[in-house]
Design a protein around this motif. Sequence first.
Motif, PDB file in Angstrom:
ATOM      1  N   PHE A   2       2.587  -9.970  -6.021  1.00 23.35           N
ATOM      2  CA  PHE A   2       2.483  -9.746  -7.468  1.00 23.35           C
ATOM      3  C   PHE A   2       3.300 -10.813  -8.180  1.00 23.35           C
ATOM      4  CE2 PHE A   2       1.852  -5.679  -5.408  1.00 23.35           C
ATOM      5  CZ  PHE A   2       0.755  -5.137  -6.084  1.00 23.35           C
ATOM      6  N   ASP A  25       2.712  -8.080 -14.485  1.00 26.83           N
ATOM      7  CA  ASP A  25       2.870  -8.400 -13.055  1.00 26.83           C
ATOM      8  C   ASP A  25       1.544  -8.318 -12.280  1.00 26.83           C
ATOM      9  OD1 ASP A  25       5.535  -8.663 -13.628  1.00 26.83           O
ATOM     10  OD2 ASP A  25       6.171  -6.832 -12.614  1.00 26.83           O
ATOM     11  N   ASP A  47      15.480   1.818  -4.760  1.00 23.22           N
ATOM     12  CA  ASP A  47      14.789   1.391  -5.992  1.00 23.22           C
ATOM     13  C   ASP A  47      13.543   0.585  -5.647  1.00 23.22           C
ATOM     14  OD1 ASP A  47      16.701   2.534  -7.583  1.00 23.22           O
ATOM     15  OD2 ASP A  47      17.261   0.685  -8.632  1.00 23.22           O
TER      16      ASP A  47
HETATM   17  O1  CDP Z   1       5.834   1.527  -7.861  1.00 16.61           O
HETATM   18  P1  CDP Z   1       4.376   1.452  -8.197  1.00 16.61           P
HETATM   19  O2  CDP Z   1       3.578   2.624  -7.744  1.00 16.61           O
HETATM   20  O3  CDP Z   1       4.121   1.041  -9.614  1.00 16.61           O
HETATM   21  O4  CDP Z   1       3.867   0.180  -7.409  1.00 16.61           O
HETATM   22  P2  CDP Z   1       3.537  -0.062  -5.893  1.00 16.61           P
HETATM   23  O5  CDP Z   1       2.778  -1.345  -5.886  1.00 16.61           O
HETATM   24  O6  CDP Z   1       2.886   1.109  -5.269  1.00 16.61           O
HETATM   25  O7  CDP Z   1       4.966  -0.275  -5.206  1.00 16.61           O
HETATM   26  C1  CDP Z   1       5.071  -0.600  -3.836  1.00 16.61           C
HETATM   27  C2  CDP Z   1       6.520  -0.674  -3.450  1.00 16.61           C
HETATM   28  O8  CDP Z   1       7.131  -1.749  -4.144  1.00 16.61           O
HETATM   29  C3  CDP Z   1       7.329   0.571  -3.803  1.00 16.61           C
HETATM   30  O9  CDP Z   1       8.276   0.792  -2.773  1.00 16.61           O
HETATM   31  C4  CDP Z   1       8.033   0.203  -5.078  1.00 16.61           C
HETATM   32  O10 CDP Z   1       9.281   0.863  -5.191  1.00 16.61           O
HETATM   33  C5  CDP Z   1       8.222  -1.303  -4.927  1.00 16.61           C
HETATM   34  N1  CDP Z   1       8.184  -1.992  -6.215  1.00 16.61           N
HETATM   35  C6  CDP Z   1       9.343  -2.586  -6.715  1.00 16.61           C
HETATM   36  O11 CDP Z   1      10.394  -2.535  -6.074  1.00 16.61           O
HETATM   37  N2  CDP Z   1       9.325  -3.242  -7.921  1.00 16.61           N
HETATM   38  C7  CDP Z   1       8.180  -3.332  -8.626  1.00 16.61           C
HETATM   39  N3  CDP Z   1       8.192  -3.996  -9.788  1.00 16.61           N
HETATM   40  C8  CDP Z   1       6.995  -2.747  -8.139  1.00 16.61           C
HETATM   41  C9  CDP Z   1       7.026  -2.087  -6.932  1.00 16.61           C
END
Ligand code: CDP
Length: 239
Positions: free
Chosen positions: A123, A131, A198
């Motif tokens: 991303f 993002d 986090d």
């Molecule tokens: O967190 P969300 O469901 O929006 O996005 P994801 O793509 O399912 O996130 C996948 C993993 O990446 C999870 O463990 C999130 O905590 C982490 N993540 C992160 O640390 N920072 C972000 N900006 C997006 C995701």
Amino acid sequence: MSHKVGGLIASGKTKLVYSLDDPSLVLLRFKDDVTALDGKKRDVIPGKGSLNAGISARLFQLLKENNVHNHYIKMYDPSSLIVRKLDMIPVEVVCRNVATGSIVKRLPITEGTVFDSPIIEFFLKDDARGDPMINSWHMMALKLASKCEIDEIVELTLRANDVLKKFLSSRGLMLLDFKLEFGRRNGEILIGDELDPDCMRVRDASTGKVLDKDLYRKGASLDEVKKAYEELYRRIVET
Ligand code: CDP
């Protein structure tokens, strides 16, 4: 050797970066802030900064011991780490073992599906564009990384996943997914940023109890979030 902390170099949602007397290093201070929904939801959980600093330090140390190159040097105080200064690549690298979060909204995949082998996604860190997900071709076209560097990022991510999965499993924990960020130092690619609840999804392997930021995302009380982070700290750092 003790280090002299200098000026503030950068300030993020949950971390502050300070210069150190050694210009090849920086101090990473973890704040007590917790945020979700691109910073639209935000609170303070006293003590969270030191829990995340301690968990990140332990996991980066574990990766180092397994030759998975990262920026970690040592803890400075309970909420700060001394790390190598990197030239950061503005990409979030997500590694998934089990389907949850954004992937089940984006693709026809059922929540909880266990992947035969991990899925890696990139991303672009670009708030204004929300993002967007990109691939290695975009990364090369945007001059974010060379083919060789992308191969190295993928290899480090898969090796980190193996090491983290095994370690967490030995503590009765299951690693669903996590996010890494990378940077360069003297032409070498290293893992930077943080490694804590986090940015990873961790569940108790037998009960399925959530021990990560999903609690906060889904509206649990700040006390419940803190208790989960404390439990994860005990199971990762103290045993
Ligand atoms: O967190 P969300 O469901 O929006 O996005 P994801 O793509 O399912 O996130 C996948 C993993 O990446 C999870 O463990 C999130 O905590 C982490 N993540 C992160 O640390 N920072 C972000 N900006 C997006 C995701």
